[in-house]
Design an enzyme around this catalytic site. Sequence first.
Site, PDB file in Angstrom:
ATOM      1  N   HIS A 201     -36.673  26.298   6.541  1.00  0.00           N
ATOM      2  CA  HIS A 201     -36.009  26.993   7.648  1.00  0.00           C
ATOM      3  C   HIS A 201     -35.017  26.091   8.376  1.00  0.00           C
ATOM      4  O   HIS A 201     -34.043  26.567   8.946  1.00  0.00           O
ATOM      5  CB  HIS A 201     -37.040  27.623   8.583  1.00  0.00           C
ATOM      6  CG  HIS A 201     -37.644  28.846   7.975  1.00  0.00           C
ATOM      7  ND1 HIS A 201     -38.855  28.826   7.339  1.00  0.00           N
ATOM      8  CD2 HIS A 201     -37.152  30.097   7.836  1.00  0.00           C
ATOM      9  CE1 HIS A 201     -39.102  30.036   6.855  1.00  0.00           C
ATOM     10  NE2 HIS A 201     -38.085  30.827   7.147  1.00  0.00           N
ATOM     11  N   ASP A 469     -39.127  32.773  -0.383  1.00  0.00           N
ATOM     12  CA  ASP A 469     -40.577  32.738  -0.539  1.00  0.00           C
ATOM     13  C   ASP A 469     -41.010  33.211  -1.916  1.00  0.00           C
ATOM     14  O   ASP A 469     -41.977  32.688  -2.479  1.00  0.00           O
ATOM     15  CB  ASP A 469     -41.245  33.580   0.549  1.00  0.00           C
ATOM     16  CG  ASP A 469     -41.357  32.795   1.841  1.00  0.00           C
ATOM     17  OD1 ASP A 469     -41.773  31.627   1.772  1.00  0.00           O
ATOM     18  OD2 ASP A 469     -40.998  33.324   2.904  1.00  0.00           O
ATOM     19  N   CYS A 516     -32.452  39.196   0.607  1.00  0.00           N
ATOM     20  CA  CYS A 516     -32.017  38.511   1.831  1.00  0.00           C
ATOM     21  C   CYS A 516     -32.358  37.029   1.822  1.00  0.00           C
ATOM     22  O   CYS A 516     -32.183  36.339   2.813  1.00  0.00           O
ATOM     23  CB  CYS A 516     -32.606  39.182   3.064  1.00  0.00           C
ATOM     24  SG  CYS A 516     -34.399  39.070   3.112  1.00  0.00           S
TER      25      CYS A 516
HETATM   26  C1  PEP Z   1     -37.163  34.638   2.255  1.00  0.00           C
HETATM   27  O1  PEP Z   1     -38.308  34.233   2.131  1.00  0.00           O
HETATM   28  O2  PEP Z   1     -36.346  34.684   1.317  1.00  0.00           O
HETATM   29  C2  PEP Z   1     -36.680  35.087   3.565  1.00  0.00           C
HETATM   30  C3  PEP Z   1     -35.521  35.668   3.702  1.00  0.00           C
HETATM   31  O3  PEP Z   1     -37.465  34.818   4.640  1.00  0.00           O
HETATM   32  P1  PEP Z   1     -37.574  33.350   5.297  1.00  0.00           P
HETATM   33  O4  PEP Z   1     -36.568  32.473   4.622  1.00  0.00           O
HETATM   34  O5  PEP Z   1     -37.317  33.482   6.739  1.00  0.00           O
HETATM   35  O6  PEP Z   1     -38.972  32.963   4.978  1.00  0.00           O
HETATM   36 MG    MG Z   2     -39.684  34.545   3.766  1.00  0.00          MG
END
Ligand code: PEP
Ligand code: MG
Length: 597
Positions: A201, A469, A516
């Site tokens: 993140h 993820d 996403c």
């Molecule tokens: C992901 O896991 O791809 C996602 C968009 O959520 P985050 O990166 O906030 O875990």
């Molecule tokens: Mg995620």
Amino acid sequence: MNTRGGKEKIYQAIPVSPGIAIGRVFPFRRKFERNAAPEDRSIAPAAAEAEIGRFKQALSDTCRELKALQEQVRTNLKSAEANIFDAHLLIVDDQTLINEVSKFIREKHKTADFAFHQVIEKYVAVLSGMSDEYLRERAVDIRDVAARIASHLTHEEVESLEQLHDRRIIVAADLNPSETVQLDRSKVLGFAIESGSATSHTAILARSMKLPALTGIPHELIEALASGDKAIIDGFSGKFIVNPERRTEETYRLKAEETGKLISDLQRGSLLTSETMDGFMVQLAANLETAEGLEELAQVGACGIGLFRTEYLFLNRHDLPTEEEQFEVYKKILVANDGRPVIIRTLDVGGDKFIAHIYRSPEENPFLGLRGIRLCLHECRDVFRTQLRALLRAGVFGNLKVMLPMISCVEEITETRTLVRELQAELAAKQLDFVPRLSLGAMIETPAAALQTDLLAPLVDFFSIGTNDLVQYTMAIDRGNERVAYLYQPAHPVILKLIRLCVESAKKNNIWVSVCGQMAADPRYTPLLVGLGVHELSMEPSSIGAVRRVIRGLSMHEAENLASKALSCDTSEEVIKLSLKLLRKAAPTVVELIDLS
Ligand code: PEP
Ligand code: MG
């Protein structure tokens, strides 16, 4: 390792946020890393009073420092953050603490550093074990202030991000998401840290904040760098250059100019549609972490918001955001999008986003623990209810869609739907406005979710594939661990198979699919995702230009062909090779940018 005034040295690190940064470094060493348990040293009984005096001096130095910081934050108009210092000042002034440390020094004849550490650890242990959330969260304050006091006691020079006065490259062992989101962009050129991967993140925030960033910097190098050393970050190729020669610096200034031109060329065309040459539309939406970047969305031509990460409303504060506070933020985003779809993700804490006052206790394996929807439905149902209520009310101001993170079984959807119905009844009883039919989506981020998309699809209105993820859990790699970052392979055929499965289930049930995760922002994967049949790609706004250019140069027929070949490849490398071949034809400018990396 000596870096001072030495020769130019080039290190290969992991690029996690593009861009070039040239400047002086600011080594950030988090206080508690350095001030862990001081040595157990005795003093002569006659020295006790002088030692107590030293302790009191450290307290008054800390008090002065805190007041100066508070003033600085206040003048930057962050009054909520400035109030945090009030709690810290109370601790410095706490007579019980002063008496206990003085008693320890007098009776046990120990140094002030050791006595203070022993007393403070006792306080922290007691508070951390409390069931009351408010008291538990005071332990964090105490640790924070204790680090400051300890640094004054030991006279150790402790760098802190608040001390940044001019524009610097931050080097550190790590930066956590809550520290990163608070960085003052006018004072940071970029950062180079030891831990993390492209999908941590912290890296995601770096890209949203347009800060060039690297991870995987050797520990010894971080230790050796001194404040003011010169360095270059190449966030395209991953090079970290210490003590660059004048010629190298010039080369990089040129590279920054060249890449800047290419990027702005790609960003032109924000009014053009994102459809393939044969007329298939792929929606391009934006990912946002805070409501600050809303103006940029129109500039880049985003069709709306594909992921709003609400957890940042909960970080860096000592209390929970109220329903009203959340309602105002969600409403602002919806109104600003003027009817365009806005997908707001419910609270996704856990993993690398730990919030002490939400969790009962830290977990051994936070990425496999009470993360996302699990926490909301179990330990934090009240927090979830407040958030859903705020969303249901804000929804009347625009085109709201809500999605749930970390889904791994159907009950998580059915339970949430029941909760939503309950809350709607409550709001109706209070005669408040709310959305009568909430569009609800499931994030597909675990192999379990991907493998049961046939069961999930009838229960939701859309899928959003979180590839960050999904890759982490499928390849079994911690997304924060740079040593296994080489296995972050979104184009691996097993990942493509899971995406395909998801798209097929969605089609059968007439719902749409978005991606996403970071994969959606990387033009090398665009032809694959288009060919697999994904309807929407959501990414940091600055990547939309390049991805749009790729889509406009593709035909669906070619993309589908590529996807079917890729599904029968053995390795990610083979897949990327095939995809790049198509990309060269579809969008040569984008390939030029990739090649410059
Ligand atoms: C992901 O896991 O791809 C996602 C968009 O959520 P985050 O990166 O906030 O875990
Ligand atoms: Mg995620």
